[in-house]
Design an enzyme around this catalytic site. Structure first.
Site, PDB file in Angstrom:
ATOM      1  N   ASP A   1      -5.602  10.303  -7.747  1.00 41.61           N
ATOM      2  CA  ASP A   1      -4.389  10.244  -8.697  1.00 41.61           C
ATOM      3  C   ASP A   1      -5.100   9.733 -10.165  1.00 41.61           C
ATOM      4  O   ASP A   1      -4.065   9.852 -11.282  1.00 41.61           O
ATOM      5  CB  ASP A   1      -3.502   8.997  -8.264  1.00 41.61           C
ATOM      6  CG  ASP A   1      -4.422   7.782  -8.408  1.00 41.61           C
ATOM      7  OD1 ASP A   1      -5.426   7.507  -7.613  1.00 41.61           O
ATOM      8  OD2 ASP A   1      -3.791   6.804  -8.885  1.00 41.61           O
TER       9      ASP A   1
ATOM     10  N   ASP B   1      -8.758  10.169  -1.882  1.00 37.91           N
ATOM     11  CA  ASP B   1      -8.659   8.757  -2.575  1.00 37.91           C
ATOM     12  C   ASP B   1      -7.841   7.573  -1.808  1.00 37.91           C
ATOM     13  O   ASP B   1      -6.735   8.157  -1.028  1.00 37.91           O
ATOM     14  CB  ASP B   1      -8.137   8.798  -4.032  1.00 37.91           C
ATOM     15  CG  ASP B   1      -8.112   7.373  -4.783  1.00 37.91           C
ATOM     16  OD1 ASP B   1      -9.059   6.578  -4.612  1.00 37.91           O
ATOM     17  OD2 ASP B   1      -7.245   7.328  -5.615  1.00 37.91           O
TER      18      ASP B   1
ATOM     19  N   ASP C   1      -6.188   4.302  -3.306  1.00 37.30           N
ATOM     20  CA  ASP C   1      -5.272   3.796  -3.949  1.00 37.30           C
ATOM     21  C   ASP C   1      -3.996   4.915  -4.760  1.00 37.30           C
ATOM     22  O   ASP C   1      -4.557   5.525  -5.467  1.00 37.30           O
ATOM     23  CB  ASP C   1      -5.663   2.770  -5.336  1.00 37.30           C
ATOM     24  CG  ASP C   1      -6.498   1.727  -4.523  1.00 37.30           C
ATOM     25  OD1 ASP C   1      -6.285   1.441  -3.419  1.00 37.30           O
ATOM     26  OD2 ASP C   1      -7.145   0.973  -5.399  1.00 37.30           O
TER      27      ASP C   1
END
Length: 177
Positions: free
Chosen positions: A133, A8, A10
């Site tokens: 996250d 990922d 961000d």
């Protein structure tokens, strides 16, 4: 055959939380300490939480975001031994597509455009590992998901957690031994 990893952007390779803090201070003259974000949903710790969503829609926001500590070096190392894909659910903020691509070209130029996946849902991702996250992206993942610690997910349990890039690379290399 190399094992594959979906990574990922961000809050994993891009320090979006720190960037929120910076842009908030620049916009309103109020600096929050990152500790104020711990355990709260993204953006909710800011006095004007709606500003965070506005930042996400502002040209330049994604392109200017800093890297997470150790991310560039770790992804470079992993790309030598794994098939690495950068995966971002970027469709919610369409202007982010070009900025995220430009960010990747600047910070991770060794990642081919063929290994960048911008999508709406990560449920279609079928790599051996996924580092993210957000639990919403890991809960449907069929293989080994790693929850990368971010302020908004510190109280979540039930997932293999990595707190930084050193832990992430150690885990991945140990998993393929």
């Amino acid at each position: 055959m190399k094992k594959s990893i979906a990574i990922d952007m961000d809050n994993v390779i891009v320090d979006i939380e720190g960037h929120y803090i910076h842009w908030y201070e620049k916009s309103f003259g109020i600096r929050l300490d990152k500790s104020a974000l711990i355990g709260k949903p993204e953006g909710s710790a800011f006095p004007k939480p709606e500003a965070i969503r506005e930042f996400l829609c502002t040209p330049g926001f994604f392109k200017e975001a800093p890297t997470m500590p150790g991310a560039v070096e770790a992804v470079r190392q992993l790309a030598e031994d794994f098939e690495v894909f950068i995966v971002s659910a970027a469709m919610e903020f369409p202007q982010s597509l070009s900025e995220k691509y430009e960010w990747l070209q600047e910070h991770l130029p060794f990642i081919s455009w063929k290994s960048i996946v911008f999508c709406g849902s990560k449920q279609v991702i079928d790599t051996d590992f996924m580092i993210d996250d957000h639990v919403k992206n890991l809960k449907h993942f069929k293989n080994q998901g790693l929850l990368f610690t971010a302020c908004h997910n510190v109280s979540i349990t039930g997932y293999t957690r990595v707190n930084n890039w050193e832990e992430a690379t150690e885990y991945l290399y140990a998993a393929v031994q």
